[in-house]
Design a protein around this motif. Sequence first.
Motif, PDB file in Angstrom:
ATOM      1  N   MET A  68       0.824  -1.207   0.000  1.00 52.29           N
ATOM      2  CA  MET A  68       0.000   0.000   0.000  1.00 52.29           C
ATOM      3  C   MET A  68       0.859   1.259   0.000  1.00 52.29           C
ATOM      4  N   ALA A  69       2.035   1.178   0.594  1.00 49.92           N
ATOM      5  CA  ALA A  69       2.947   2.329   0.574  1.00 49.92           C
ATOM      6  C   ALA A  69       3.398   2.653  -0.850  1.00 49.92           C
ATOM      7  N   LEU A  70       3.274   1.667  -1.740  1.00 49.00           N
ATOM      8  CA  LEU A  70       3.621   1.918  -3.137  1.00 49.00           C
ATOM      9  C   LEU A  70       2.655   2.884  -3.810  1.00 49.00           C
ATOM     10  N   ALA A  71       1.577   3.222  -3.128  1.00 50.13           N
ATOM     11  CA  ALA A  71       0.689   4.278  -3.642  1.00 50.13           C
ATOM     12  C   ALA A  71       1.465   5.575  -3.834  1.00 50.13           C
ATOM     13  N   PHE A  72       2.509   5.759  -3.036  1.00 50.98           N
ATOM     14  CA  PHE A  72       3.330   6.960  -3.171  1.00 50.98           C
ATOM     15  C   PHE A  72       4.257   6.881  -4.385  1.00 50.98           C
ATOM     16  N   VAL A  73       4.376   5.708  -4.983  1.00 52.08           N
ATOM     17  CA  VAL A  73       5.155   5.565  -6.214  1.00 52.08           C
ATOM     18  C   VAL A  73       4.266   5.848  -7.425  1.00 52.08           C
ATOM     19  N   GLY A  74       3.122   5.185  -7.474  1.00 47.49           N
ATOM     20  CA  GLY A  74       2.229   5.329  -8.623  1.00 47.49           C
ATOM     21  C   GLY A  74       1.264   6.478  -8.525  1.00 47.49           C
ATOM     22  N   GLY A  75       1.079   6.980  -7.323  1.00 50.98           N
ATOM     23  CA  GLY A  75       0.169   8.101  -7.107  1.00 50.98           C
ATOM     24  C   GLY A  75      -1.079   7.687  -6.356  1.00 50.98           C
ATOM     25  N   THR A  76      -1.308   8.322  -5.240  1.00 49.87           N
ATOM     26  CA  THR A  76      -2.481   7.993  -4.432  1.00 49.87           C
ATOM     27  C   THR A  76      -3.780   8.355  -5.132  1.00 49.87           C
ATOM     28  N   MET A  77      -3.707   9.234  -6.108  1.00 51.89           N
ATOM     29  CA  MET A  77      -4.906   9.644  -6.849  1.00 51.89           C
ATOM     30  C   MET A  77      -5.019   8.927  -8.198  1.00 51.89           C
ATOM     31  N   ASN A  78      -4.141   7.996  -8.468  1.00 48.70           N
ATOM     32  CA  ASN A  78      -4.138   7.271  -9.738  1.00 48.70           C
ATOM     33  C   ASN A  78      -5.008   6.025  -9.589  1.00 48.70           C
ATOM     34  N   LEU A  79      -6.215   6.069 -10.149  1.00 43.56           N
ATOM     35  CA  LEU A  79      -7.158   4.967  -9.984  1.00 43.56           C
ATOM     36  C   LEU A  79      -6.666   3.680 -10.629  1.00 43.56           C
ATOM     37  N   LEU A  80      -5.969   3.757 -11.748  1.00 46.14           N
ATOM     38  CA  LEU A  80      -5.444   2.547 -12.375  1.00 46.14           C
ATOM     39  C   LEU A  80      -4.384   1.890 -11.492  1.00 46.14           C
ATOM     40  N   TRP A  81      -3.486   2.693 -10.954  1.00 43.88           N
ATOM     41  CA  TRP A  81      -2.431   2.180 -10.072  1.00 43.88           C
ATOM     42  C   TRP A  81      -3.052   1.543  -8.826  1.00 43.88           C
ATOM     43  N   MET A  82      -3.990   2.247  -8.214  1.00 44.43           N
ATOM     44  CA  MET A  82      -4.616   1.733  -6.988  1.00 44.43           C
ATOM     45  C   MET A  82      -5.462   0.495  -7.287  1.00 44.43           C
ATOM     46  N   GLY A  83      -6.122   0.467  -8.444  1.00 47.34           N
ATOM     47  CA  GLY A  83      -6.895  -0.708  -8.841  1.00 47.34           C
ATOM     48  C   GLY A  83      -6.000  -1.917  -9.058  1.00 47.34           C
ATOM     49  N   ALA A  84      -4.862  -1.693  -9.710  1.00 49.71           N
ATOM     50  CA  ALA A  84      -3.912  -2.784  -9.930  1.00 49.71           C
ATOM     51  C   ALA A  84      -3.370  -3.303  -8.601  1.00 49.71           C
ATOM     52  N   ALA A  85      -3.075  -2.399  -7.680  1.00 45.91           N
ATOM     53  CA  ALA A  85      -2.583  -2.813  -6.362  1.00 45.91           C
ATOM     54  C   ALA A  85      -3.647  -3.626  -5.628  1.00 45.91           C
ATOM     55  N   THR A  86      -4.890  -3.182  -5.689  1.00 46.61           N
ATOM     56  CA  THR A  86      -5.983  -3.902  -5.036  1.00 46.61           C
ATOM     57  C   THR A  86      -6.145  -5.294  -5.652  1.00 46.61           C
ATOM     58  N   LEU A  87      -6.098  -5.372  -6.962  1.00 42.06           N
ATOM     59  CA  LEU A  87      -6.209  -6.660  -7.637  1.00 42.06           C
ATOM     60  C   LEU A  87      -5.069  -7.582  -7.219  1.00 42.06           C
ATOM     61  N   PHE A  88      -3.845  -7.065  -7.191  1.00 36.03           N
ATOM     62  CA  PHE A  88      -2.713  -7.893  -6.792  1.00 36.03           C
ATOM     63  C   PHE A  88      -2.879  -8.389  -5.354  1.00 36.03           C
ATOM     64  N   MET A  89      -3.243  -7.506  -4.431  1.00 35.46           N
ATOM     65  CA  MET A  89      -3.390  -7.909  -3.035  1.00 35.46           C
ATOM     66  C   MET A  89      -4.516  -8.931  -2.869  1.00 35.46           C
ATOM     67  N   THR A  90      -5.565  -8.790  -3.646  1.00 29.89           N
ATOM     68  CA  THR A  90      -6.664  -9.755  -3.596  1.00 29.89           C
ATOM     69  C   THR A  90      -6.190 -11.116  -4.095  1.00 29.89           C
ATOM     70  N   LEU A  91      -5.502 -11.137  -5.223  1.00 30.28           N
ATOM     71  CA  LEU A  91      -5.000 -12.398  -5.768  1.00 30.28           C
ATOM     72  C   LEU A  91      -3.960 -13.035  -4.853  1.00 30.28           C
ATOM     73  N   GLU A  92      -3.126 -12.201  -4.241  1.00 26.15           N
ATOM     74  CA  GLU A  92      -2.073 -12.714  -3.366  1.00 26.15           C
ATOM     75  C   GLU A  92      -2.660 -13.457  -2.159  1.00 26.15           C
ATOM     76  N   LYS A  93      -3.838 -13.083  -1.740  1.00 21.51           N
ATOM     77  CA  LYS A  93      -4.456 -13.721  -0.574  1.00 21.51           C
ATOM     78  C   LYS A  93      -5.216 -14.999  -0.914  1.00 21.51           C
ATOM     79  N   LEU A  94      -5.353 -15.307  -2.192  1.00 20.85           N
ATOM     80  CA  LEU A  94      -5.985 -16.559  -2.590  1.00 20.85           C
ATOM     81  C   LEU A  94      -4.947 -17.680  -2.486  1.00 20.85           C
ATOM     82  N   PRO A  95      -5.244 -18.735  -1.711  1.00 21.66           N
ATOM     83  CA  PRO A  95      -4.225 -19.766  -1.466  1.00 21.66           C
ATOM     84  C   PRO A  95      -3.647 -20.398  -2.735  1.00 21.66           C
ATOM     85  N   ASP A  96      -4.470 -20.745  -3.702  1.00 14.22           N
ATOM     86  CA  ASP A  96      -3.973 -21.440  -4.887  1.00 14.22           C
ATOM     87  C   ASP A  96      -3.235 -20.529  -5.849  1.00 14.22           C
ATOM     88  N   VAL A  97      -3.558 -19.256  -5.841  1.00  9.86           N
ATOM     89  CA  VAL A  97      -2.948 -18.307  -6.765  1.00  9.86           C
ATOM     90  C   VAL A  97      -1.816 -17.542  -6.078  1.00  9.86           C
TER      91      VAL A  97
END
Length: 178
Positions: free
Chosen positions: A127-156
């Motif tokens: 989440m601190a990487l929001a300061f890299v891509g921009g806290t107001m960048n919806l694409l960056w934040m969406g990609a981060a959310t997608l990654f964190m969601t996938l990372e928490k799935l055991p098989d993926v």
Amino acid sequence: PTFAPALATFRDLSATGATTHASAAALVGGYLAVWLAASAAGALAQSTLARATLLGDDGASLSQPLTAALLIGAGVWQFSAVKAACLAKCRHPLTFFLERWRPGLPRAARMGAELGMHCLGCCWALMALAFVGGTMNLLWMGAATLFMTLEKLPDVGRWLTRPAGAALIGAGVAAFLV
């Protein structure tokens, strides 16, 4: 979105009579309390970095060393034992609940707060990487959310954590050298 599987698991326990709508609300309340505190800390960090002119108007880093440090730090965190322990709790919410189960609203709120702390332990560096891509960048934040969601799935997720760490470290080194 990353909390949805845990909440669904908790709600599934209602078939056994172990949970109620009120206890689910208490679980969510405990979880949200942790994330509200984390959000306040993030807002303070953003304000501090902006005042130091290290962030642009979009919340993205203007500093090569800050960008490199955030990327490398997040990458190193992907390999940490603490991240792995927190991620294990997030990937297996049924086990988490069975290990801590006690009836009652206060206990449900406490389980929510504990799960929130584990989730925060998993995600804070990403989440601190929001300061890299921009806290107001919806694409960056969406990609981060997608990654964190996938990372928490055991098989993926088990196939994502360490490669992402290596990629982040590489990106951080490249950002530092540019």
